[in-house]
Design an enzyme around this catalytic site. Structure first.
Site, mmCIF file in Angstrom:
data_model
loop_
_atom_site.group_PDB
_atom_site.id
_atom_site.type_symbol
_atom_site.label_atom_id
_atom_site.label_comp_id
_atom_site.label_asym_id
_atom_site.label_seq_id
_atom_site.Cartn_x
_atom_site.Cartn_y
_atom_site.Cartn_z
ATOM 1 N N THR A 81 3.876 -5.866 -5.632
ATOM 2 C CA THR A 81 2.240 -5.532 -6.750
ATOM 3 C C THR A 81 3.217 -5.873 -7.500
ATOM 4 O OG1 THR A 81 1.463 -3.919 -5.064
ATOM 5 C CG2 THR A 81 0.318 -4.183 -7.544
ATOM 6 N N GLU B 141 8.112 0.897 -11.116
ATOM 7 C CA GLU B 141 8.633 1.983 -10.309
ATOM 8 C C GLU B 141 8.443 1.636 -8.754
ATOM 9 O OE1 GLU B 141 10.811 3.561 -10.541
ATOM 10 O OE2 GLU B 141 10.764 4.352 -12.741
ATOM 11 N N CYS C 262 8.496 7.885 -1.316
ATOM 12 C CA CYS C 262 9.457 6.711 -2.103
ATOM 13 C C CYS C 262 11.138 6.599 -1.925
ATOM 14 C CB CYS C 262 9.375 6.145 -3.018
ATOM 15 S SG CYS C 262 9.544 7.388 -4.452
ATOM 16 N N LYS D 280 -5.270 3.931 -13.311
ATOM 17 C CA LYS D 280 -6.226 4.362 -12.455
ATOM 18 C C LYS D 280 -5.650 4.828 -11.199
ATOM 19 C CE LYS D 280 -6.014 0.810 -9.573
ATOM 20 N NZ LYS D 280 -6.724 1.420 -7.779
ATOM 21 N N GLU E 21 10.985 -2.456 4.105
ATOM 22 C CA GLU E 21 10.117 -0.722 3.548
ATOM 23 C C GLU E 21 9.291 -1.283 5.080
ATOM 24 O OE1 GLU E 21 7.822 -0.070 0.368
ATOM 25 O OE2 GLU E 21 8.750 1.526 -0.166
#
Ligand code: NAD
Length: 480
Positions: free
Chosen positions: A230, A248, A282, A173, A384
């Site tokens: 998540t 990750e 990232c 996905k 972040e």
């Protein structure tokens, strides 16, 4: 309006619900295609197809499987221009970046794992006078790959390629924010005649399609890249089901600049490591620590260069700063700039939404922003932001900068600038990160382990690490 399709059992199909939601061009704020709103029933169908395909795919000779994956790589390469344009349109990233980084690296990922699998060998351990252990590595079965929006096809392929190469069937996905190149990949899979069910690409939101992948009892491993929250949810949900997990997650990477560095090289690389892809990589360094003797020199030169960076339409070949990915994300990034001000930060340049001429006047553009005067432990320096926003801070000693660099919950990557070799080793050893670049940034060798520590993730991708993740080892001992 173009409707994106799911790719299940080799066919391009509608979601079972018949429902779609909008796909927005971030450079105009306008809807330009429709995304299937898939749910657990679509995932069930894909898993059934993957199960049927597994015996033949996993039993196929490695050479034959490798050829299919090379064809996927070549199939993307043949349609390079189309993929590049689609990635830039979907994500808002400059077209030159999609052409130089995203799509070529996706091509390389498939090529790399197609060839790596040919050389992937298992171990044996002889026990003097007693016998020998040998270890086999078999594919897991049906695995789930869930990816984010910042490097859409690149990170999608980083998971799918090793999963397929090692003989698994895949339920993948992409992010619902940037689904288009994943859809094009399903067309390529059809074109090259990938056996039906081997790769299934389902579109939809995290809470619906993503959650159904995480919870499906027959999906035995999940490779996930995305936000830390998540990742924590996936851990809580899939952990008790004993699924293999590779996570990750987010980062807040330090860029540590010592006074003895090659100033010009550092300056031009720091511009990239701060603002490439609008800071939405990232691995971007969002906290810049500069040794005090060169702090003022750095600040003047850096702010001068950043002030000259202009947001341009992503489709403009000269664009180096495009749009951020969505309205919601733009609002989040702008709210962090407000927070920085409340916390006592001074905006040295940028700090605002940029309005471009029509048709981009409603696009999600943010000026590249540099902030100083904040303490290392304030929220702006701990959370972040994932946008074109960096903070700069002076430091006096190695101990002090390591303390500040290591003070966040994250530990993904770090960049160190110095010409003192001993110091480079010392600081690289002590900085809490899974990936460290000395006098460089974003140099990637696909054979090296990729991933973070602390809240930046669990497990590693890349090279043998990925092939090990997607296989299950079994040790067999034979007595002499
Ligand atoms: P996100 O966590 O919101 O979404 C990532 C993916 O997970 C999407 O496909 C989404 O649909 C899906 N998802 C969301 N909720 C889910 C759920 N409950 N169950 C299953 N799937 C779910 O992240 P994002 O906003 O797309 O991406 C940005 C984040 O990704 C940033 O935090 C960034 O640091 C991180 N990131 C990390 C790396 C790395 O290698 N460590 C690389 C790129 C991006």
């Amino acid at each position: 309006m173009k409707k994106i399709a799911n790719y299940i059992n080799g066919a391009l199909v509608e979601p079972k619900s018949g429902k779609y939601f909008d796909n927005i061009d971030p450079s105009t704020g306008k809807v330009y295609s429709l995304i299937p709103d898939s749910d657990a029933s679509d995932i069930d169908e894909a898993v059934e197809a993957a199960h049927k395909a597994f015996p033949e795919w996993s039993g196929m000779s490695i050479e034959k499987r490798s050829k299919f994956i090379i064809k996927l790589s070549e199939g993307i390469e043949k349609r390079m221009d189309e993929f590049v344009k689609a990635e830039s349109l979907d994500n808002g990233k400059p077209i030159a970046l999609a052409a130089q980084v995203d799509i070529p690296r996706a091509v390389s990922n498939f090529h790399f794992f197609a060839t790596a699998i040919i050389h992937f060998a298992s171990e044996s351990h002889a026990m003097e006078g007693q016998g020998i252990n040998y270890t086999t590595r078999k594919p897991i079965g049906v695995v789930g790959c869930i990816s984010p929006w910042n490097l859409p096809l690149y990170l999608f392929s980083w998971k799918i390629a090793p999963a397929l190469a090692s003989g698994n069937c895949v339920i993948a996905k992409p992010s619902e924010v940037t689904p288009y190149t994943a859809y094009l990949l399903s067309e390529v899979a059809q074109e090259i005649g990938l056996p039906p069910g081997v790769l299934n690409i389902i579109h939809g939101t995290g809470p619906s399609a993503g959650d159904a992948i995480v919870k499906h009892p027959s999906i035995k491993a999940i490779s996930f890249t995305g936000g830390t929250q998540t990742g924590a949810y996936i851990s809580r949900t899939a952990g008790p089901m004993f699924k293999k997990l590779s996570l990750e997650l987010g980062g807040k990477n330090p860029n540590i600049i010592f006074a003895d560095c090659d100033f010009d090289d550092m300056l031009s690389t720091t511009i990239r490591s701060s603002f490439a892809n609008q800071g939405q990589i990232c691995l971007c360094g969002s906290r810049i620590f500069v040794e005090r003797p060169i702090y003022e020199k750095f600040k003047t030169a850096f702010v001068e260069k950043v002030s000259r960076m202009k947001n341009l339409a992503p489709s403009d070949p000269k664009s180096k700063q495009g749009a951020v990915v969505s309205k919601g994300h733009m609002e989040k990034v702008l709210s962090y700039i407000e927070l920085a001000k409340e916390e006592g930060g001074q905006i040295l340049c940028g700090g605002k939404r940029e309005v471009l001429p029509a048709p981009h006047n409603e696009g999600y553009f943010i000026q590249p922003t540099v902030i100083e005067g904040l303490k290392y432990d304030c929220r702006t320096n701990q959370e972040e932001i994932f946008g074109p926003v960096v903070t700069i801070m002076p430091f006096d000693t190695e101990e002090e900068v390591l303390m500040m660099a290591n003070s966040t919950q994250y530990g993904l990557s770090a960049t160190i600038w110095t010409s003192n070799l001993k110091r480079a080793h010392r600081v690289a050893d002590q900085v809490q990160a899974g990936i460290v670049w000395v006098n460089s940034w974003l140099v990637r060798d696909l054979r090296t382990p990729f991933g973070g520590i602390k809240a930046s993730g669990v497990g590693r991708e890349g090279g043998w690490e990925a092939l090990k993740f997607f296989t299950e080892p079994k040790n067999i001992f034979i007595k002499q």
